[in-house]
Write an enzyme that holds these catalytic residues in place. Structure first.
Site, PDB file in Angstrom:
ATOM      1  N   ILE A  12      34.915-175.928  10.550  1.00  0.00           N
ATOM      2  CA  ILE A  12      33.466-175.809  10.729  1.00  0.00           C
ATOM      3  C   ILE A  12      33.054-174.356  10.903  1.00  0.00           C
ATOM      4  CG2 ILE A  12      33.583-176.213  13.225  1.00  0.00           C
ATOM      5  CD1 ILE A  12      30.844-177.627  12.958  1.00  0.00           C
ATOM      6  N   SER A  34      43.677-166.558  16.478  1.00  0.00           N
ATOM      7  CA  SER A  34      44.401-167.786  16.199  1.00  0.00           C
ATOM      8  C   SER A  34      45.769-167.670  16.853  1.00  0.00           C
ATOM      9  CB  SER A  34      44.560-167.998  14.684  1.00  0.00           C
ATOM     10  OG  SER A  34      45.442-169.073  14.415  1.00  0.00           O
ATOM     11  N   TYR A  56      44.310-166.255  21.771  1.00  0.00           N
ATOM     12  CA  TYR A  56      42.932-166.288  22.258  1.00  0.00           C
ATOM     13  C   TYR A  56      42.762-165.329  23.431  1.00  0.00           C
ATOM     14  CZ  TYR A  56      43.047-170.732  19.664  1.00  0.00           C
ATOM     15  OH  TYR A  56      43.208-171.687  18.706  1.00  0.00           O
ATOM     16  N   LYS A  95      29.441-178.507  19.592  1.00  0.00           N
ATOM     17  CA  LYS A  95      29.163-179.760  20.268  1.00  0.00           C
ATOM     18  C   LYS A  95      30.296-180.737  20.029  1.00  0.00           C
ATOM     19  CE  LYS A  95      28.793-182.338  17.450  1.00  0.00           C
ATOM     20  NZ  LYS A  95      29.721-182.726  16.366  1.00  0.00           N
ATOM     21  N   ARG A 163      38.946-186.126  14.891  1.00  0.00           N
ATOM     22  CA  ARG A 163      37.942-187.147  15.211  1.00  0.00           C
ATOM     23  C   ARG A 163      38.576-188.511  15.443  1.00  0.00           C
ATOM     24  NH1 ARG A 163      36.370-183.368  11.932  1.00  0.00           N
ATOM     25  NH2 ARG A 163      34.316-182.388  12.150  1.00  0.00           N
TER      26      ARG A 163
END
Length: 328
Positions: A12, A34, A56, A95, A163
């Site tokens: 995304i 990454s 990170y 989100k 997901r």
């Protein structure tokens, strides 16, 4: 220019948000991080970002960025938003920013303690499409709003997709159930008081794959269904006593159709069509966030707003396990 660091090379970010940041007028991508330095370097090169980091933590400790965009799996959003805030960086997080409303309290504390901006990336709230719907309702174009109807569905049974993995925060309600709720709250300025719902789970994945929801806002009702295993569809309709508004491709116009809002009068004899050519909601989001991070007056999705939206999602889960109404 607000200098963004991108926390991971997730799709995304790579396909939607990072190009929008690079195209924005007041911000730029300065670094990509990454756990695989080669991946970070490849993405940084693709977008002409000067810095790449193999962890990170290393990027958050650097002085080459002012803010981070976080597109990590949902289960990691709170953890890394807090770490970024503690490093003095502003945070734009995908989100849902949390999986429970109570988790957002830690984000509010980190924001206030460090004096930074933390915002959930609800790009729809920056879109001229939804600003138009809000103004039409406020102007009384459809009279008294009585019912909002919505749907958001797609088909995905990939076992490797986050997901479909509960441990990563997968499920239909966290992924797409948040859209009918945030947009209804955004355009009406109202909050729900109770909810009824039913939810089905995938027997293999264990994630919620279908929910049918009825939320009572006092003056009107919101009814919607979402699914991760139905043919793709998006629609939102706001129905009043003098007319109704249909948002044709309310959330992902690039994949579901044109960015259009249609206003139809009481007897269905007249319609007005409002078209938004290339509204660029991700670009508008990046620019609004950057202005707010610099202390300029700007309407962004506050953590308090995010907490209210997540309270509704939490209540939907609870309502799905019982008959009747569940208080929010």
């Amino acid at each position: 220019m607000l200098r963004f660091g991108i926390l991971s090379t997730a799709r995304i970010g790579r396909d939607l948000v990072v190009p929008a940041i690079q195209d924005a007028e007041n911000c730029v991508v300065s670094a990509v991080a990454s756990r695989d330095l080669a991946k970070a370097r490849a993405m940084a090169d693709r977008f002409s970002a000067p810095h790449a980091f193999g962890s990170y933590e290393e990027m958050l400790a650097s002085d080459v960025i002012d803010a981070v965009y976080i597109p990590l799996p949902t289960s990691q959003h709170v953890e890394w938003s807090v770490k970024a805030a503690n490093a003095g960086k502003h945070v734009l997080c995908e989100k849902p920013i949390a999986l429970r409303a109570s988790e957002i309290d830690a984000l509010i504390a980190a924001r206030d303690r460090n004096g930074v901006l933390i915002a959930e990336a609800f790009m729809v709230t920056y879109s001229p499409v939804w600003r138009k719907v809000r103004s039409l309702i406020a102007e009384g174009a459809i009279g008294r709003l009585r019912h909002v109807q919505g749907a958001f569905t797609y088909y995905n049974r990939d076992p490797g997709n986050m997901r479909n993995i509960p441990a990563l925060g997968g499920g239909g309600l966290p992924d797409i159930g948040v859209y009918p709720t945030i947009t209804t709250r955004f355009v009406t300025g109202k909050e729900p008081v109770r909810v009824q719902a039913s939810t089905d789970r995938d027997p293999e994945f264990g994630t919620d794959i279908y929910s049918s929801v009825r939320a009572d806002f006092g003056d009107f009702e919101l009814s919607f269904y979402i699914s991760t295993q139905l043919a793709a569809r998006q629609v939102m309709v706001f129905h009043g006593d003098k007319g109704f508004i249909e948002v044709k491709s309310p959330f992902n116009a690039d994949r579901y159709g044109r960015e259009e809002v249609e206003l139809t009068n009481q007897n269905h004899a007249q319609s007005q069509l409002f078209r938004f050519q290339d509204a660029r909601q991700y670009k508008l989001q990046a620019e609004a966030f950057s202005r707010a991070a610099k202390g300029e007056p700007e309407e962004v999705v506050t953590l308090e707003n995010s907490r209210l939206n997540q309270k509704l999602i939490d209540a939907i889960y609870r309502a799905s396990d019982k008959d009747g109404w569940e208080k929010i």
